[in-house]
Motif scaffolding. Structure first.
Motif, PDB file in Angstrom:
ATOM      1  N   GLN A 120      51.099  19.200  21.708  1.00  0.00           N
ATOM      2  CA  GLN A 120      51.757  19.920  20.618  1.00  0.00           C
ATOM      3  C   GLN A 120      53.233  20.124  20.884  1.00  0.00           C
ATOM      4  O   GLN A 120      53.988  20.495  19.989  1.00  0.00           O
ATOM      5  CB  GLN A 120      51.049  21.251  20.386  1.00  0.00           C
ATOM      6  N   ILE A 121      53.614  19.893  22.132  1.00  0.00           N
ATOM      7  CA  ILE A 121      55.035  19.989  22.502  1.00  0.00           C
ATOM      8  C   ILE A 121      55.454  18.662  23.105  1.00  0.00           C
ATOM      9  O   ILE A 121      54.748  18.104  23.956  1.00  0.00           O
ATOM     10  CB  ILE A 121      55.275  21.137  23.503  1.00  0.00           C
ATOM     11  N   MET A 122      56.576  18.140  22.669  1.00  0.00           N
ATOM     12  CA  MET A 122      57.118  16.888  23.205  1.00  0.00           C
ATOM     13  C   MET A 122      58.458  17.198  23.855  1.00  0.00           C
ATOM     14  O   MET A 122      59.390  17.659  23.190  1.00  0.00           O
ATOM     15  CB  MET A 122      57.294  15.908  22.036  1.00  0.00           C
ATOM     16  N   VAL A 123      58.539  16.953  25.148  1.00  0.00           N
ATOM     17  CA  VAL A 123      59.795  17.148  25.864  1.00  0.00           C
ATOM     18  C   VAL A 123      60.444  15.778  26.044  1.00  0.00           C
ATOM     19  O   VAL A 123      59.868  14.893  26.679  1.00  0.00           O
ATOM     20  CB  VAL A 123      59.554  17.810  27.240  1.00  0.00           C
ATOM     21  N   LEU A 124      61.611  15.607  25.455  1.00  0.00           N
ATOM     22  CA  LEU A 124      62.299  14.315  25.533  1.00  0.00           C
ATOM     23  C   LEU A 124      63.533  14.469  26.413  1.00  0.00           C
ATOM     24  O   LEU A 124      64.375  15.338  26.155  1.00  0.00           O
ATOM     25  CB  LEU A 124      62.719  13.871  24.125  1.00  0.00           C
ATOM     26  N   THR A 125      63.625  13.663  27.440  1.00  0.00           N
ATOM     27  CA  THR A 125      64.777  13.750  28.339  1.00  0.00           C
ATOM     28  C   THR A 125      65.466  12.394  28.401  1.00  0.00           C
ATOM     29  O   THR A 125      64.859  11.356  28.153  1.00  0.00           O
ATOM     30  CB  THR A 125      64.371  14.168  29.764  1.00  0.00           C
TER      31      THR A 125
ATOM     32  N   ASP B 204      65.982  22.340  12.404  1.00  0.00           N
ATOM     33  CA  ASP B 204      65.408  22.877  13.643  1.00  0.00           C
ATOM     34  C   ASP B 204      64.504  21.859  14.348  1.00  0.00           C
ATOM     35  O   ASP B 204      63.480  22.201  14.931  1.00  0.00           O
ATOM     36  CB  ASP B 204      64.631  24.182  13.372  1.00  0.00           C
ATOM     37  N   LEU B 205      64.903  20.573  14.239  1.00  0.00           N
ATOM     38  CA  LEU B 205      64.122  19.517  14.912  1.00  0.00           C
ATOM     39  C   LEU B 205      63.977  19.817  16.399  1.00  0.00           C
ATOM     40  O   LEU B 205      62.908  19.683  16.983  1.00  0.00           O
ATOM     41  CB  LEU B 205      64.828  18.167  14.691  1.00  0.00           C
ATOM     42  N   TYR B 206      65.086  20.206  17.021  1.00  0.00           N
ATOM     43  CA  TYR B 206      65.045  20.576  18.450  1.00  0.00           C
ATOM     44  C   TYR B 206      64.824  22.085  18.483  1.00  0.00           C
ATOM     45  O   TYR B 206      65.770  22.873  18.360  1.00  0.00           O
ATOM     46  CB  TYR B 206      66.349  20.145  19.137  1.00  0.00           C
TER      47      TYR B 206
ATOM     48  N   ILE C  99      62.334  12.213  15.824  1.00  0.00           N
ATOM     49  CA  ILE C  99      61.893  12.157  14.420  1.00  0.00           C
ATOM     50  C   ILE C  99      60.378  11.887  14.367  1.00  0.00           C
ATOM     51  O   ILE C  99      59.639  12.542  13.615  1.00  0.00           O
ATOM     52  CB  ILE C  99      62.667  11.069  13.643  1.00  0.00           C
ATOM     53  N   ALA C 100      59.933  10.936  15.180  1.00  0.00           N
ATOM     54  CA  ALA C 100      58.491  10.619  15.185  1.00  0.00           C
ATOM     55  C   ALA C 100      57.672  11.809  15.675  1.00  0.00           C
ATOM     56  O   ALA C 100      56.564  12.068  15.187  1.00  0.00           O
ATOM     57  CB  ALA C 100      58.223   9.392  16.060  1.00  0.00           C
ATOM     58  N   ALA C 101      58.220  12.538  16.643  1.00  0.00           N
ATOM     59  CA  ALA C 101      57.506  13.712  17.158  1.00  0.00           C
ATOM     60  C   ALA C 101      57.363  14.764  16.067  1.00  0.00           C
ATOM     61  O   ALA C 101      56.303  15.370  15.889  1.00  0.00           O
ATOM     62  CB  ALA C 101      58.235  14.292  18.370  1.00  0.00           C
ATOM     63  N   ARG C 102      58.433  14.958  15.309  1.00  0.00           N
ATOM     64  CA  ARG C 102      58.373  15.949  14.233  1.00  0.00           C
ATOM     65  C   ARG C 102      57.401  15.500  13.139  1.00  0.00           C
ATOM     66  O   ARG C 102      56.614  16.293  12.617  1.00  0.00           O
ATOM     67  CB  ARG C 102      59.770  16.189  13.669  1.00  0.00           C
ATOM     68  N   GLU C 103      57.417  14.193  12.841  1.00  0.00           N
ATOM     69  CA  GLU C 103      56.463  13.678  11.851  1.00  0.00           C
ATOM     70  C   GLU C 103      55.030  13.993  12.290  1.00  0.00           C
ATOM     71  O   GLU C 103      54.171  14.335  11.464  1.00  0.00           O
ATOM     72  CB  GLU C 103      56.623  12.159  11.678  1.00  0.00           C
ATOM     73  N   ALA C 104      54.806  13.887  13.611  1.00  0.00           N
ATOM     74  CA  ALA C 104      53.458  14.122  14.143  1.00  0.00           C
ATOM     75  C   ALA C 104      53.148  15.610  14.262  1.00  0.00           C
ATOM     76  O   ALA C 104      52.058  15.988  14.704  1.00  0.00           O
ATOM     77  CB  ALA C 104      53.319  13.444  15.507  1.00  0.00           C
ATOM     78  N   GLY C 105      54.108  16.461  13.917  1.00  0.00           N
ATOM     79  CA  GLY C 105      53.865  17.907  13.931  1.00  0.00           C
ATOM     80  C   GLY C 105      54.123  18.571  15.263  1.00  0.00           C
ATOM     81  O   GLY C 105      53.751  19.727  15.467  1.00  0.00           O
ATOM     82  N   MET C 106      54.776  17.837  16.178  1.00  0.00           N
ATOM     83  CA  MET C 106      55.037  18.430  17.494  1.00  0.00           C
ATOM     84  C   MET C 106      56.340  19.224  17.494  1.00  0.00           C
ATOM     85  O   MET C 106      57.259  18.941  16.721  1.00  0.00           O
ATOM     86  CB  MET C 106      55.112  17.331  18.565  1.00  0.00           C
ATOM     87  N   GLU C 107      56.400  20.207  18.386  1.00  0.00           N
ATOM     88  CA  GLU C 107      57.650  20.927  18.630  1.00  0.00           C
ATOM     89  C   GLU C 107      58.416  20.120  19.676  1.00  0.00           C
ATOM     90  O   GLU C 107      57.806  19.635  20.642  1.00  0.00           O
ATOM     91  CB  GLU C 107      57.317  22.298  19.222  1.00  0.00           C
TER      92      GLU C 107
ATOM     93  N   ARG D 141      63.092  27.878  19.424  1.00  0.00           N
ATOM     94  CA  ARG D 141      62.178  28.671  20.269  1.00  0.00           C
ATOM     95  C   ARG D 141      62.121  28.062  21.681  1.00  0.00           C
ATOM     96  O   ARG D 141      62.269  28.762  22.673  1.00  0.00           O
ATOM     97  CB  ARG D 141      60.771  28.667  19.647  1.00  0.00           C
ATOM     98  N   LEU D 142      61.963  26.729  21.744  1.00  0.00           N
ATOM     99  CA  LEU D 142      61.861  26.086  23.058  1.00  0.00           C
ATOM    100  C   LEU D 142      63.199  26.129  23.806  1.00  0.00           C
ATOM    101  O   LEU D 142      63.236  26.274  25.028  1.00  0.00           O
ATOM    102  CB  LEU D 142      61.375  24.634  22.914  1.00  0.00           C
ATOM    103  N   ARG D 143      64.291  26.050  23.052  1.00  0.00           N
ATOM    104  CA  ARG D 143      65.602  26.163  23.727  1.00  0.00           C
ATOM    105  C   ARG D 143      65.782  27.551  24.329  1.00  0.00           C
ATOM    106  O   ARG D 143      66.341  27.709  25.408  1.00  0.00           O
ATOM    107  CB  ARG D 143      66.734  25.856  22.736  1.00  0.00           C
ATOM    108  N   ASP D 144      65.264  28.567  23.613  1.00  0.00           N
ATOM    109  CA  ASP D 144      65.347  29.929  24.160  1.00  0.00           C
ATOM    110  C   ASP D 144      64.532  30.050  25.451  1.00  0.00           C
ATOM    111  O   ASP D 144      64.958  30.700  26.410  1.00  0.00           O
ATOM    112  CB  ASP D 144      64.830  30.949  23.134  1.00  0.00           C
ATOM    113  N   VAL D 145      63.361  29.398  25.455  1.00  0.00           N
ATOM    114  CA  VAL D 145      62.547  29.438  26.679  1.00  0.00           C
ATOM    115  C   VAL D 145      63.337  28.784  27.822  1.00  0.00           C
ATOM    116  O   VAL D 145      63.411  29.322  28.941  1.00  0.00           O
ATOM    117  CB  VAL D 145      61.191  28.705  26.480  1.00  0.00           C
TER     118      VAL D 145
END
Ligand code: HPA
Length: 270
Positions: free
Chosen positions: A115-120, A160-162, A216-224, A165-169
């Protein structure tokens, strides 16, 4: 084409996810990470690796042609009990294998349950106070590939693609993390100084060749999505030094231990 059509990229991702679940013995992963140049060691800090699968054994993946990428998919059992899927094989847009191939790993991560995708990534910096080795959060992107992983009339909101909430974490772990707008160029050549100035004028702070299409693909898939760039060099013309891929790899190597430990701490809190 529907999402269940056997020729669809989603059904290829389902097949890949089935293989990962079977070989790893983990039916569902909670979080997925794509580790780009300089970030690979994070996998070692995340927890116990319970399976490591060569990417070319998984439907739709091919061996990474880019030095600095491991070419494997790892299943990691984190101390907090969560399961992380670490993707060390990235297909870049410039490899000309098509956008479906570029985002297959992200769609596979979603099909694995993440449910979360971390892209580096490793990227060039436009803010001139960023020194090589600085990790920065991606706050938004400008996609200059003139392409999209979305097919047909698929209208996906990228506000809010990126995830803020996760940036705050991430900032709760390291309050000094700066952020910037990532500008994806096609590559594989580095940008000209004029192109970097254009990116700057458009509101960009980071230049790279990977993450926007994946996000973009991650957001399409409903991931944060959480996006992080390692600044491996100042972008062309920002510093008088010429760019070389070896320097990008070397900067990644010297920053690797510190940024990978940071990323592992962040991921433990997501
Ligand atoms: N530009 C694009 N991609 C990059 C760079 C850069 O300066 N450095 C590392 N990846």
């Amino acid at each position: 084409m529907t999402k269940t059509d056997s020729a669809s990229p989603f059904s290829l991702a389902e097949q890949a996810a089935e293989v990962i679940a079977r070989v790893s013995g983990v039916p569902r992963h909670d979080i997925a990470l794509t580790l780009g140049s300089g970030w690979a060691k994070a996998a070692d800090f995340l927890g116990e690796t319970t399976a490591e699968i060569p990417a070319h054994d998984i439907p739709g993946f091919s061996q990474s042609g880019v030095p600095g990428h491991t070419g494997t998919i790892r299943s990691i059992h984190m101390e907090n009990g969560k399961r992380a899927l670490v993707i060390g094989a990235r297909t870049h847009y410039y490899e000309d294998k098509g956008v479906r191939a570029v985002v297959h790993s992200v769609r596979t991560a979603a099909a694995c349950g993440a449910q979360i995708m971390v892209l580096t990534n490793g990227a060039g910096g436009i803010k001139d106070h960023w020194t090589p080795g600085t990790p920065v959060l991606i706050s938004d992107h400008i996609n200059l590939t003139a392409n999209s992983p979305l097919e047909g009339a698929t209208f996906v909101d990228l506000t809010d693609l990126y995830s803020s909430r996760l940036r705050d974490v991430a900032r709760s772990v390291d309050p000094n993390l700066d952020d910037g707008v990532y500008v994806q160029f096609r590559g594989p050549h580095y940008e000209t100084p004029a192109e970097v100035q254009m990116a700057k004028t458009l509101g960009g702070h980071i230049v790279g060749m990977s993450t926007a299409l994946e996000a973009i693909a991650a957001r399409e898939a409903g991931m944060e999505v959480l996006g992080l760039s390692l600044i491996t060099n100042l972008a062309a013309g920002i510093s008088p030094e010429p760019l070389s891929h070896q320097e990008v790899i070397d900067a990644g190597k010297s920053a690797e231990a510190v940024i990978s430990a940071l990323l592992a701490k962040i991921v433990a809190k997501l």
